[in-house]
Design a protein around this motif. Sequence first.
Motif, PDB file in Angstrom:
ATOM      1  N   ARG A  25       0.810  -1.145  -0.027  1.00 32.20           N
ATOM      2  CA  ARG A  25      -0.029   0.117   0.038  1.00 32.20           C
ATOM      3  C   ARG A  25       0.757   1.183  -0.005  1.00 32.20           C
ATOM      4  NH1 ARG A  25      -5.588  -1.236   0.591  1.00 32.20           N
ATOM      5  NH2 ARG A  25      -5.865   0.864   0.026  1.00 32.20           N
ATOM      6  N   ARG A  26       0.403   2.246  -0.924  1.00 28.67           N
ATOM      7  CA  ARG A  26       1.206   3.428  -0.898  1.00 28.67           C
ATOM      8  C   ARG A  26       0.846   4.695   0.167  1.00 28.67           C
ATOM      9  NH1 ARG A  26       1.162   4.411  -7.043  1.00 28.67           N
ATOM     10  NH2 ARG A  26      -0.814   4.049  -6.552  1.00 28.67           N
ATOM     11  N   ILE A  28       0.216   6.409   3.160  1.00 29.26           N
ATOM     12  CA  ILE A  28       0.918   6.507   4.477  1.00 29.26           C
ATOM     13  C   ILE A  28       0.034   6.127   5.609  1.00 29.26           C
ATOM     14  CG2 ILE A  28       2.059   8.051   5.938  1.00 29.26           C
ATOM     15  CD1 ILE A  28       3.449   9.444   3.592  1.00 29.26           C
ATOM     16  N   LEU A  80       3.094  13.324   9.747  1.00 28.40           N
ATOM     17  CA  LEU A  80       2.495  13.375   8.246  1.00 28.40           C
ATOM     18  C   LEU A  80       1.546  14.860   8.105  1.00 28.40           C
ATOM     19  CD1 LEU A  80       1.668  11.460   6.152  1.00 28.40           C
ATOM     20  CD2 LEU A  80      -0.300  10.817   7.411  1.00 28.40           C
ATOM     21  N   LEU A  83       4.117  17.151   7.140  1.00 30.30           N
ATOM     22  CA  LEU A  83       4.450  16.990   5.768  1.00 30.30           C
ATOM     23  C   LEU A  83       3.278  17.517   4.666  1.00 30.30           C
ATOM     24  CD1 LEU A  83       6.268  15.287   3.363  1.00 30.30           C
ATOM     25  CD2 LEU A  83       4.519  13.232   3.883  1.00 30.30           C
ATOM     26  N   ASN A  86       3.189  21.072   3.903  1.00 29.90           N
ATOM     27  CA  ASN A  86       4.208  21.463   2.962  1.00 29.90           C
ATOM     28  C   ASN A  86       3.839  21.081   1.252  1.00 29.90           C
ATOM     29  OD1 ASN A  86       5.814  23.337   4.520  1.00 29.90           O
ATOM     30  ND2 ASN A  86       6.935  21.355   5.294  1.00 29.90           N
ATOM     31  N   LYS A  87       3.317  19.970   1.233  1.00 29.89           N
ATOM     32  CA  LYS A  87       3.041  19.130   0.103  1.00 29.89           C
ATOM     33  C   LYS A  87       2.020  18.311   0.165  1.00 29.89           C
ATOM     34  CE  LYS A  87       5.482  16.603  -3.293  1.00 29.89           C
ATOM     35  NZ  LYS A  87       6.985  16.141  -3.554  1.00 29.89           N
ATOM     36  N   THR A  92       3.412   7.346  -0.908  1.00 26.53           N
ATOM     37  CA  THR A  92       4.669   7.505  -0.702  1.00 26.53           C
ATOM     38  C   THR A  92       5.493   7.787  -2.173  1.00 26.53           C
ATOM     39  OG1 THR A  92       4.879   5.232  -1.196  1.00 26.53           O
ATOM     40  CG2 THR A  92       4.706   5.874   1.138  1.00 26.53           C
ATOM     41  N   ASP A  93       4.820   7.448  -3.143  1.00 24.37           N
ATOM     42  CA  ASP A  93       5.558   7.901  -4.548  1.00 24.37           C
ATOM     43  C   ASP A  93       5.613   9.147  -4.822  1.00 24.37           C
ATOM     44  OD1 ASP A  93       2.819   7.767  -4.830  1.00 24.37           O
ATOM     45  OD2 ASP A  93       2.827   6.397  -6.485  1.00 24.37           O
ATOM     46  N   ILE A  95       6.691  11.201  -2.323  1.00 24.80           N
ATOM     47  CA  ILE A  95       7.750  12.184  -1.420  1.00 24.80           C
ATOM     48  C   ILE A  95       9.140  11.304  -2.053  1.00 24.80           C
ATOM     49  CG2 ILE A  95       6.304  13.062   0.213  1.00 24.80           C
ATOM     50  CD1 ILE A  95       6.615  10.196   1.906  1.00 24.80           C
ATOM     51  N   THR A  96       9.523  11.556  -3.064  1.00 24.50           N
ATOM     52  CA  THR A  96      10.786  10.791  -3.467  1.00 24.50           C
ATOM     53  C   THR A  96      11.759  12.051  -3.901  1.00 24.50           C
ATOM     54  OG1 THR A  96       9.934  10.701  -5.899  1.00 24.50           O
ATOM     55  CG2 THR A  96       9.630   8.782  -4.226  1.00 24.50           C
ATOM     56  N   GLU A  97      11.631  13.080  -3.278  1.00 27.00           N
ATOM     57  CA  GLU A  97      12.516  14.209  -3.537  1.00 27.00           C
ATOM     58  C   GLU A  97      14.015  13.624  -3.357  1.00 27.00           C
ATOM     59  OE1 GLU A  97      12.986  18.483  -3.169  1.00 27.00           O
ATOM     60  OE2 GLU A  97      11.294  17.308  -3.530  1.00 27.00           O
ATOM     61  N   MET A  98      14.492  12.817  -2.152  1.00 28.18           N
ATOM     62  CA  MET A  98      15.945  12.720  -2.136  1.00 28.18           C
ATOM     63  C   MET A  98      15.789  11.017  -2.572  1.00 28.18           C
ATOM     64  SD  MET A  98      16.493  13.936   1.516  1.00 28.18           S
ATOM     65  CE  MET A  98      14.920  13.561   2.121  1.00 28.18           C
ATOM     66  N   LYS A  99      16.799  10.526  -3.488  1.00 30.07           N
ATOM     67  CA  LYS A  99      17.079   9.290  -3.991  1.00 30.07           C
ATOM     68  C   LYS A  99      18.466   9.171  -4.450  1.00 30.07           C
ATOM     69  CE  LYS A  99      14.875  10.486  -8.196  1.00 30.07           C
ATOM     70  NZ  LYS A  99      13.443  10.429  -8.781  1.00 30.07           N
ATOM     71  N   GLY A 100      18.989   7.985  -4.723  1.00 31.46           N
ATOM     72  CA  GLY A 100      20.193   7.828  -5.481  1.00 31.46           C
ATOM     73  C   GLY A 100      21.326   7.732  -4.410  1.00 31.46           C
TER      74      GLY A 100
END
Lengths: 100, 641, 462
Positions: A25-26, A28, A80, A83, A86-87, A92-93, A95-100
Amino acid sequence: MVPLDWYIGLSAVIFVIGVVGFIIRRNILIMLMSVELMLNSVNISLVAFSHYLQDLRGQIFVFFIITVAAAEAAIGLAILVALFKNKAAVHTDEITEMKG
Amino acid sequence: MDKYLLIPLLPLIAFTINIIFGKGIIKERAHWIAILAVLGSFAIAVSTLIEVLNGKTINYDVYSWIVSGSFKVTVGFLIDQLTAIMLIVVTSVSLLVHIYSVGYMHGDKGYYRFFAYLSLFTFSMLMLVMGNNLLQLYFGWEAVGLCSYFLIGFWYEKKSASDAGKKAFIVNRFGDFGFGIGVIMIFLTLGALHYTDIFAKVGTLQGQTINILGYNIDLITLIALLLFCGAVGKSAQIPLHVWLPDAMEGPTPVSALIHAATMVTAGVFMVARFNPIFSLSETAMNVVALTGAITSLFAATIALVQNDIKRIVAYSTVSQLGYMFLACGVGAYGAGVFHLYTHAYFKALLFLGAGSVMHAMAGELDIQKMGGLKKHMPVTYWTFLIASLSIAGIPGLAGFFSKDEILWLAYNHGTIGKIVWLMGTAVAALTAFYSFRIIFMAFHGKFRGTHEQEHHLHESPKAMTIPLIILAIGAISAGWVGIPAALGGSNAIAHFFEPVLGHPHVTAAHEEEFMVMSISIVAAIGGIFVSWIFYSLKPEIPKTLAAKFKGIYTTLWNKYYVDELYGFIIVRPTKWIASNILVAVTDGKIIEGIVNGVPQAIRNFGERLRKLQTGHLQHYAVSMAIGLFVILTLVLIAAGR
Amino acid sequence: MMNIPFPDLRPVTPEIIMTISATVLLILELIFKNKGVLAFIAVATAAVVLYTIPSSHGQTFGGMFISDTYSTYFKLIFMINLVLTILISLRYIQREKAEYGEYYSLLLFATSGMMLMASAKDLIILYLGLELMALSTYILAGIKRHDIKSNEAAIKYFLLGAFSSALLLYGISLIYGMTTTTDIYKIAASLQNSSTPSLPLLLSMILIAAAFLFKIAAAPFHMWAPDVYEGAPTSITAFMSVGPKAAGFAVIGRVFYIAFQSIQTDWTAILIGVAILTMAVGNILALVQTNIKRMLAYSSIAHAGYMLIGIIPGTQESMSAMMVYMLIYAFMNIGAFAIVILLEKGEELSDYEGLSKSRPLVAALMLIFMFSLTGIPPTAGFIGKFNLFMAAIKAGYTWLVVIAVMFSAMSAYYYLRVVMNMYMKEMKEEAAITPSPSLGLAILITVLMVFVIGIMPSVVIG
């Protein structure tokens, strides 16, 4: 009397439902509920063990878990809300500001 | 805290203070801290020498850094006769150079930095000579090299200076590479790093060989030669001598301290320290003796025709270092170190005198443009003269006794000894000649520079002349501790060194010694005399000779073309390989495949792996779940269910 | 009438002081407008706690809580972590507009949680400590509540953290069912008799391991770490990279060595695999980062891999080498983060280009920390690695050390890239810094310790 195995089986099933729910489930909020489900499955097994082993420790532990779970839910929802301010995202898909 | 620790520690403290506070707070007062520190070190060194004279030797570990089995990294001091003398040499010359620098470096914008580096160098050199184990020696060895690199390139805006610094650094890499392997081999074969352990065990290696490319090589010879590689680099012996003359680009006090009295003698010190190893290999000893003798002769001939005052003195240093190795090679370690000790004073004096001349001549180095400086700068003249007499080997002065001891012991060392003795005697004559060439050309006769320069001529300030005078006293009297028995002395220093360095047993009669001595005195006086004729009486002779023997002259003037040779056989091919083959191969993707390929492959793999880190919470949870599942499966398989 | 004896509070004094102070700070926050006062009280609390720790040895609460040398050592690391974090936070949270009074209070609560974990002799206490620590850090990670990255970090950390503690609880419930106890020592005694490990026992061990490995950010349970470290305020990143990790190692040491002694071969095999994977993932991914906080996150994953090598052999020597490494890691890592904080713009690797020209001292300090993280002598990092690897070699894990050294060599590439940027690249713009006395003090302490331990390893070893 219900045998111990049944409780353990129930607990395991609920735990797996929780794990699977958390993974697939995506939303939150639903993920949070899945975690609660996992915690409650633990509670079931602890109480069952406690009863069958005639040892109070398990039940005491359950009280602690319930308390912590409440705190956890409060904090999780607070984060939550922060969060969400702000947005507008509860998936969850998103909130992928940070990755890599 | 024990006092021996303070000897190196004081300069280190001075360095730390100056490097941190020098720029902001201390500025022009930097010399006070540095001088006080080295003065303190000198005082303790003197009291240590007195203890050693009373028969005490000190050997202990101050501090254990890492101990893991037989691999012990420790800081420890071994203070015996050899170290005690080195301590005196290093601290006294360093002290005088510090004082001299107050005058010489006055007004330089890197004033505090200069003193900071001097202190750091002094610390490193003291650690080198005081160490009781190989790693500390190696640490000190590299540290003095690094300080030398900083100080040669001190005026780094000047391209020639920073190039010379790099050259010194790179040339020393060659020697240090061998030295490093030698250190590793000693540890691998003997399992020890402390001198006492090494010397106790080294006998067990006798007769053992190691097979390299099908040749059986004597292990001890190999180790000794590898160690000697380091000495060749640091002490500027053939074929690695090329860096030292260029190092004269550094400030003159640096040349006096590092490139004359202390750092360059580290090679001699090391060979003397490891005499128990060298003495076991006759081959290694002969290599050392011949390298020393050839270098000595070779450098002396180059010095004959040079016109740059500092370069002449630099070649003279190379030549005298060769003398010291010659001594070590014939087993006369004591004589070698004795010469190291007297040489420190007269050579430092020559450099500081040259610096004083430069100071008066506004940086002019060419002795053809000098002349008649005697009346303008009497103190410099007289001290320079004393140093020249000393290095020429005029009886009664320091240089005479040490040089004579070397020649006499070489003479008594079989055939090879006779050969190097002959070469050494020739060098003595040449040394006297070129040393007095400076005296006659720079200090006598008429001034040949510009009018402006002549007007500017003056004696240097007290801060510079007082060290000159003190060093002159050293250049006269330093040798008096080694007056040979033949002259009615007791040769105290030879007996002093005997417990550490041994002393070759000589049975020859005093008459024979007198003969050897007379030959070298004649050589010295002859050299001076010829120099007088050439440069004072009939100045046209050198020109005629140069014209007549043009080939020899230009060869000498171009220093046997060694730099050009290296440029041809090492630098140019390297550059050519770099620019042609490497580029070609890179285009052919061979080197790239090896040098860049591996990191690049890892990076590419990383970039791919990075994609797994998607930022999706679900994927993270899945990764945890899969991880759990895999672990569980593997454990269950392993448990056999 | 049951007679319940009043428990002996002496062993638990440090935790009590810590918790009371944390609560009091919440109230004082209403009174003091100047948050510096709160920071001062927090540091003072740490000092008092540090003072009471040595005299607190003993067991209490019916043997659920133990204070021994093992826990004392870890508590020392927690105090260092706490104090250094507060010192680097003071000015930073003002600058980041995250200066809420509960900041310091939460730091104290989190630290109390870690202390409970280190002292837990019972899985219930362990769980409570872990949750206290975790809940506080979730909030701290998201304390820049107007910053979307901070929110994201908090929510990711929170959800995955809750997930991992659910795994832990399930593992605990299984072990309770098997042994009728949650006491770590009694579990060990009860498991001693069973000859072959049963499926539930292995399952329970793996679930518990997963939760602990999550806390120390070991692969494959590490994936939260880079995102959370990047998004959280830098001071909290520093805090998280040391505190929870140390607490995680403390409980791994206690639970695995004692409770799961009977299945040591099984968990050793797991940890070896995890350690290699962790070193590989941490080092390889750190190579390709452009954000220094993210790079340090991967580097902290890699360091967790090295430290696992201290756990694996199971000798006294390797265990203490791991603990020494943790202490050294605390200093060098917080030092590096302190430099990141010192620079006004210091989160990207490109921000460090030409730093040696505009800020030579800052560049030199960063160089020292990078050298130490790489493990170049004479810094503390070298001593830490040398010690750890030697212990593993002595225990016969030479091949594992060879792998670790290879990865460690690889790590030089990305640490020294920061140094290259500072010293070899041209300066783009003058780097602005926000110095403050407390930050200066923190940097001074860390750099001094890096050298003191590097030059005199005997202060921490033995």
